[in-house]
Design a protein around this motif. Structure first.
Motif, short mmCIF file in Angstrom:
data_model
loop_
_atom_site.label_atom_id
_atom_site.label_comp_id
_atom_site.label_asym_id
_atom_site.label_seq_id
_atom_site.Cartn_x
_atom_site.Cartn_y
_atom_site.Cartn_z
N ARG A 1 -6.54 -2.60 -0.26
CA ARG A 1 -6.59 -1.60 0.38
C ARG A 1 -7.75 -2.06 1.65
NH1 ARG A 1 -8.04 4.44 -1.88
NH2 ARG A 1 -9.92 3.56 -2.06
N VAL B 1 -12.22 1.54 1.85
CA VAL B 1 -12.53 2.72 0.96
C VAL B 1 -11.97 4.07 1.77
CG1 VAL B 1 -14.16 4.11 -0.49
CG2 VAL B 1 -14.24 1.82 -0.67
N GLU C 1 -5.99 5.68 2.64
CA GLU C 1 -5.28 6.06 1.58
C GLU C 1 -4.27 4.93 1.00
OE1 GLU C 1 -3.90 8.99 3.74
OE2 GLU C 1 -1.71 8.38 4.05
N THR C 2 -3.82 3.93 1.54
CA THR C 2 -2.63 3.10 1.05
C THR C 2 -3.10 1.95 0.43
OG1 THR C 2 -1.25 3.90 2.90
CG2 THR C 2 -0.38 2.06 1.75
N GLN C 3 -2.91 1.92 -0.95
CA GLN C 3 -2.88 0.42 -1.66
C GLN C 3 -1.70 -0.23 -1.52
OE1 GLN C 3 -4.41 0.93 -5.64
NE2 GLN C 3 -5.80 2.31 -5.03
N MET D 1 -0.22 11.45 -5.19
CA MET D 1 0.62 10.29 -4.32
C MET D 1 1.77 10.25 -4.96
SD MET D 1 -2.70 8.12 -4.14
CE MET D 1 -3.50 9.37 -4.95
N TYR E 1 4.60 7.10 -5.66
CA TYR E 1 5.01 5.49 -5.26
C TYR E 1 6.42 5.30 -5.83
CZ TYR E 1 0.13 4.16 -4.47
OH TYR E 1 -0.97 4.06 -3.83
N LEU F 1 3.72 2.89 -1.73
CA LEU F 1 3.19 4.34 -1.38
C LEU F 1 4.27 4.97 -0.70
CD1 LEU F 1 1.33 6.61 -1.69
CD2 LEU F 1 0.24 5.82 0.62
N TYR G 1 1.77 10.96 0.28
CA TYR G 1 0.44 11.08 0.01
C TYR G 1 0.18 12.61 0.20
CZ TYR G 1 -4.53 10.33 0.01
OH TYR G 1 -6.25 10.35 -0.17
N HIS H 1 -6.13 10.45 -7.91
CA HIS H 1 -7.52 9.56 -8.07
C HIS H 1 -8.30 10.33 -9.05
CE1 HIS H 1 -7.87 7.11 -4.61
NE2 HIS H 1 -7.05 7.99 -3.84
N ASP I 1 -12.61 5.71 -6.61
CA ASP I 1 -11.26 5.22 -5.82
C ASP I 1 -10.22 4.67 -6.93
OD1 ASP I 1 -13.44 4.20 -3.63
OD2 ASP I 1 -11.82 5.32 -3.27
N LEU J 1 -7.05 5.09 -9.32
CA LEU J 1 -5.82 5.63 -9.38
C LEU J 1 -5.35 5.86 -11.02
CD1 LEU J 1 -3.72 4.60 -6.62
CD2 LEU J 1 -5.01 6.51 -6.51
#
Lengths: 114, 111
Positions: free
Chosen positions: A95, A98, A101-103, B34, B36, B46, B49, B92, B97, B99
């Motif tokens: 990503r 921090v 939002e997108t991984q 989210m 996916y 993704l 969101y 989350h 951070d 998921l």
């Protein structure tokens, strides 16, 4: 490359052997994650690296699992003395920072322990 | 009880159908949700969101969150064979951070 890459794509090993899985994140991405995906199950968080901060290792299932990351580049996930229950797809994601939002996920390494 | 629950399917629908994919979650502190999409032998990507309750639309996809019932949904309109994939919901862990994912629902859209 433009995306997250992982190697090897497939790995077959014998029970008790050590394996190393590699992740090359997208250049410039500060955050890097490892997940495990067992057949028919969701992704399971393993470990998270953010910049130079201490990694969050709270998801590692046992002390046979460890991971390293060199700066903001390559990461290696090592599984020592592999067991059959370690068989899974190991996914890496990166990503930009921090809060972003997108991984972005790599294609994964399929590990089979015989 | 898993923190995010999802029916694994498979769900098989004809092309053009409206698809509804659903998840429930147990932790009321979850705020970000989210969806996916994961094609076979690929990593997840993704799709949508959302934050807190409400709807969010993007083309043929609509994500819906109902925090009062801890229920999240993804609707796909005019489904296409190319939509055939596994759809994973995620949220989350609060103040982290990390998921947490549902098991994924496998969708097949047949011509």
């Amino acid at each position: 490359g433009a995306g997250v890459s992982q190697s090897p794509s497939n790995k077959v090993t014998e029970k008790g052997k050590d394996v190393e899985l590699r992740c090359d994140p997208i250049s410039g991405h500060t955050a890097l994650y490892w997940y495990r995906q067992r057949l028919g199950q969701g992704l399971e968080f393993l470990i998270y690296f953010q910049g130079n901060s201490a990694p969050d290792k709270s998801g590692l299932p046992s002390d046979r699992f460890s991971a390293e990351r060199t700066g903001e580049s390559v990461s290696t996930l090592t599984i020592q003395r592999t067991q059959q229950e370690d068989s899974a797809v190991y996914l890496c994601a990166s990503r930009l920072r921090v809060g972003q939002e997108t991984q972005y996920f790599g294609p994964g390494t399929r590990l089979l322990v015989l | 009880q898993k923190e995010v629950e999802q029916d694994p399917g498979p769900l098989s629908v004809p092309e053009g159908a409206i698809v509804s994919l659903n998840c429930t979650y147990s932790n009321s502190a979850f705020q970000y949700f989210m969806w996916y999409r994961q094609y076979s032998r690929k990593g997840p990507e993704l799709l949508m969101y959302t934050y807190s309750s409400g709807n969010k639309e993007d083309g043929r996809f609509t994500a819906q969150v109902d925090k009062s019932s801890k229920y999240i949904s993804l609707f796909i309109r005019d489904s296409q064979p190319s939509d055939s994939a596994t759809y994973l919901c995620a949220s989350h862990f609060p103040n982290t951070d990390k998921l947490i994912f549902g098991t994924g629902t496998r969708l097949q859209v047949f011509p």
